[in-house]
Design a protein around this motif. Structure first.
Motif, PDB file in Angstrom:
ATOM      1  N   VAL A  35      49.755  90.283  28.145  1.00  0.00           N
ATOM      2  CA  VAL A  35      51.206  90.378  28.016  1.00  0.00           C
ATOM      3  C   VAL A  35      51.546  91.698  27.338  1.00  0.00           C
ATOM      4  O   VAL A  35      51.044  91.978  26.241  1.00  0.00           O
ATOM      5  N   PRO A  36      52.355  92.558  27.952  1.00  0.00           N
ATOM      6  CA  PRO A  36      52.670  93.851  27.332  1.00  0.00           C
ATOM      7  C   PRO A  36      53.412  93.667  26.010  1.00  0.00           C
ATOM      8  O   PRO A  36      54.384  92.914  25.938  1.00  0.00           O
ATOM      9  N   ALA A  37      52.938  94.350  24.973  1.00  0.00           N
ATOM     10  CA  ALA A  37      53.554  94.224  23.655  1.00  0.00           C
ATOM     11  C   ALA A  37      54.909  94.903  23.607  1.00  0.00           C
ATOM     12  O   ALA A  37      55.823  94.463  22.899  1.00  0.00           O
ATOM     13  N   CYS A  38      55.051  95.973  24.382  1.00  0.00           N
ATOM     14  CA  CYS A  38      56.308  96.744  24.359  1.00  0.00           C
ATOM     15  C   CYS A  38      56.619  97.280  25.749  1.00  0.00           C
ATOM     16  O   CYS A  38      56.512  98.482  26.007  1.00  0.00           O
ATOM     17  N   PRO A  39      56.997  96.406  26.697  1.00  0.00           N
ATOM     18  CA  PRO A  39      57.360  96.893  28.033  1.00  0.00           C
ATOM     19  C   PRO A  39      58.581  97.807  27.948  1.00  0.00           C
ATOM     20  O   PRO A  39      59.520  97.523  27.189  1.00  0.00           O
TER      21      PRO A  39
END
Length: 287
Positions: A35-39
């Motif tokens: 899961v991207p931490a900071c999309p």
């Protein structure tokens, strides 16, 4: 050693990556469990900063999904963001957990002058989102007063991959700060030839834009009239920067052919700053 560095770079970029299917309406399953931490969604005015805007655009598109990086000369941010949030809602309804996380963690990056940043902030405001994404501003204009006020500096950014990755890291770790904003809607007659024309749209200040968001039943929505929306963002200032910015804008409007080089623009800005800003204040009490 090179392979390790490359793998580490790819792993790092995963924290900012938005998968392809998010930008489409078809149902899809994201196979990667990360899961991207900071999309991020990146909006760049490729015309800003001379050649720097175009170079920055290319670097971001090399590092991220090209759909995440928008050239504001080709696509308007309101349409891009509206479609993105429609897609996110579509995928959320199908039970896609990644869409929930991306919407919750999304951050926007805008690279351009103060006018470009103002434009994007206005778009986010118009979307009336329950959870509006925070916006990081890259100083890529001449004055760069808005980025400076929020700690991003005034200096134009380097455009190489390493510098961009360092900036992405700063965006990820940045503290969210609320900004006071207010807006106006101005309604006036459409311009016609004649001696009693209202103010021509081209003569309006940059903070006002044509507004198409009125409902068909709104009393301001009348034939033969135009509606303009003005967005204003209150950040701390002693007033001098606004005076200098306005003088620079007026000079550029009168002589656009003289303002095609970034170094010349910044030199002119500095000169005006001495003449009308800090320098004037030493001799003119009103300044």
């Amino acid at each position: 050693h090179g392979a390790v560095t490359s793998d580490a770079k790819v792993d790092t970029l995963k924290d900012y990556f938005i998968p392809d299917y998010i930008f489409g309406t078809e149902r899809a399953i994201w196979t990667d469990s990360h899961v991207p931490a900071c999309p991020v969604m990146v909006f760049i005015n490729s015309k800003s900063g001379g050649h720097l805007g175009g170079e920055l655009l290319m670097t971001y598109r090399t590092l991220l999904n090209k759909n995440q990086v928008v050239d504001l000369r080709e696509n308007a941010p309101d349409k891009v963001l509206h479609q993105l949030y429609v897609n996110l809602e579509t995928h959320k309804k199908s039970g896609n957990k990644m869409s929930f996380e991306i919407q919750k963690r999304l951050r926007l990056i805008v690279a351009g002058g103060d006018g470009t940043a103002n434009w994007l902030l206005g778009v986010v405001s118009d979307l009336k989102l329950a959870q509006p994404p925070p916006v990081a501003t890259v100083p890529l204009g001449t004055g760069n007063n808005l980025p400076f006020s929020f700690g991003w500096g005034k200096k134009n950014p380097a455009t190489d991959s390493q510098s961009v990755m360092m900036f992405l890291s700063k965006v990820r770790n940045a503290k969210e700060i609320e900004i006071d904003s207010w807006q106006i809607l101005m309604n006036m007659r459409a311009s016609k030839e004649g001696a009693f024309d209202p103010i021509a749209p081209l003569a309006l200040p940059n903070s006002l834009h044509v507004f198409h968001g009125l409902s068909s039943t709104d009393t301001m929505n009348m034939e033969g009239r135009h509606t303009y929306r003005g967005g204003f963002w209150n950040y701390f200032s002693m007033g001098v920067d606004a005076e200098v910015s306005y003088a620079f804008h007026e000079q550029r409007k009168l002589h656009p052919e003289r303002f095609k080089n970034q170094l010349v623009n910044q030199s002119t800005y500095a000169v005006i700053g001495c003449q009308q800003g800090l320098g004037a204040s030493l001799f003119n009490a009103s300044s």
